[in-house]
Scaffold this motif. Structure first.
Motif: not given
Ligand code: UT7
Length: 333
Positions: A29-31, A37-39, A113-115, A225-227, A259-264, A289-291
């Motif tokens: 369940n994603t779009t 938008q988020r990454s 890992q990423c480093c 993810g947020r932390t 920068p490490h490509q974790a999230n744009d 994506g994030n490799t």
């Molecule tokens: O390489 C180093 C490791 N990784 C990173 O650096 C990643 C760091 N974190 C992030 O990039 C972001 O935290 C994420 C991309 C993982 C998530 O983005 P966010 O803006 O922090 O979203 P969130 O975790 O606050 O979630 C927002 C909403 C939640 O729903 P509710 O609780 O608001 O209803 C999630 O359940 O988005 C939902 N959600 C999704 N929806 C659709 C989480 N993943 C998905 C998904 N598709 N794939």
């Protein structure tokens, strides 16, 4: 005069199979809109079954060796970074060594890992400066697609990660010039280990690979993810500032930030926090994506190949990830 470490060749290998956000929509369940938008990710690559990180590393290594214009037999040490090794043990360093047809030389596995690439670069730099080795192969590769949770529960992680490999040849030079690795900076804080980890398999459990653990989906990577996000946008700029300070440089001196490509969004916030123009930030997460460990050498190799990074440019690398670990490196290209 002390040796200087110079990157004389880079290489990358991305498996050909492209997985779009629309492909993932069919699994969970994603779009496409949410992921973009988020990454900032539009697609990523997945390797086939039967292909491991060592294969991706090997292909990337061949390109780096070709670009460095050296005989592979002249490589005197291998450093390999991955969080997705082919086997629990041994690491992929020896597997890459065997695939290259090399023997005897040491092969060190880095688990940061990423480093991983910057930690590996730091190790290579110290060995070269000490005069221990003269031509080091540093490879970083990930096959992450085979162990992601593609259910709704794992969608936050599953949409982010991809497969790929990157490599660099690091050689000793005693030329007088300014060229080469100017410094590397490594940091970590283990109290955050469980904020981004693959907790199991673990020898704490007896047996390690219990069926219940599999049923409870304990063998998948998980993160808060947020932390991770919050720390990444703070720690990467700090690492860059520490590196610039040590070299008597300012952000205006930087030609390219990788920068490490974790999230744009993370890359853009790092740029904003550092007050570096976004045009100087190398970003390719939309396509791969994030490799993880491979993201920096892949981006580096692309930028070199495109002629974006030119001789004399000041290149700064920075990464943040599981551990937590974070790091930076300053290179005069
Ligand atoms: O390489 C180093 C490791 N990784 C990173 O650096 C990643 C760091 N974190 C992030 O990039 C972001 O935290 C994420 C991309 C993982 C998530 O983005 P966010 O803006 O922090 O979203 P969130 O975790 O606050 O979630 C927002 C909403 C939640 O729903 P509710 O609780 O608001 O209803 C999630 O359940 O988005 C939902 N959600 C999704 N929806 C659709 C989480 N993943 C998905 C998904 N598709 N794939």
């Amino acid at each position: 005069m002390r040796n200087r470490s110079i990157i004389t060749g880079t290489g990358r290998f991305l498996p050909p199979r492209i997985i779009s956000n629309f492909d993932l929509e069919k699994k969970m369940n994603t779009t496409d809109e949410w992921i973009r938008q988020r990454s900032g990710i539009g697609e990523r690559r997945y390797a086939e079954a039967g292909v491991g990180s060592s294969d991706l590393a090997y292909e990337a290594a061949l390109k780096a060796i070709e670009n460095a214009q050296i005989e592979k037999s002249k490589i005197d040490f291998i450093i390999a970074a991955t969080l997705s090794p082919d086997h629990y043990f041994p690491g992929i360093g020896v597997l890459v060594q065997a695939k290259l047809g090399l023997s005897q030389i040491g092969a060190l596995d880095v688990r940061n890992q990423c480093c991983g690439f910057i930690y590996g670069l730091s190790v290579a730099d110290q060995y070269i400066k000490a005069g221990t080795y003269k031509k080091i192969l540093l490879v970083a590769a990930e096959k992450q697609s085979s162990n992601l949770d593609y259910s709704d529960e794992g969608r936050d992680m599953a949409v982010l990660f991809g497969d790929g490999g990157g490599a660099a040849i690091i050689e000793a030079s005693n030329s007088q010039g300014e060229m080469g690795i100017l410094s590397t900076h490594l940091f970590s804080d283990g109290k955050n280990a469980s904020d981004l980890w693959m907790e199991k398999p673990s020898p704490y459990d007896h047996p390690t690979f219990a069926k219940e653990l599999l049923a409870d989906k304990k063998f998948y990577p998980r993160m808060d993810g947020r932390t991770v996000f919050k720390n990444a946008v703070e720690k990467m700029p700090e690492a860059v500032q520490a590196a610039l300070k040590q070299n008597g440089l300012t952000i205006e001196d930087v030609d390219h930030l990788i920068p490490h490509q974790a999230n744009d969004r993370i890359s853009l916030m790092v740029a904003r926090n550092l007050r570096i123009p976004v045009e100087k930030v190398i970003r390719n997460i939309d396509r791969y994506g994030n490799t993880t460990a491979a993201s920096i050498p892949i981006a580096l190799d692309e930028a070199v190949e495109e002629g974006r990074i030119k001789a004399g440019d000041l290149v700064v690398l920075t990464a943040f990830g599981s551990g937590f670990t974070w790091a930076s490196a300053v290179i005069r290209w």
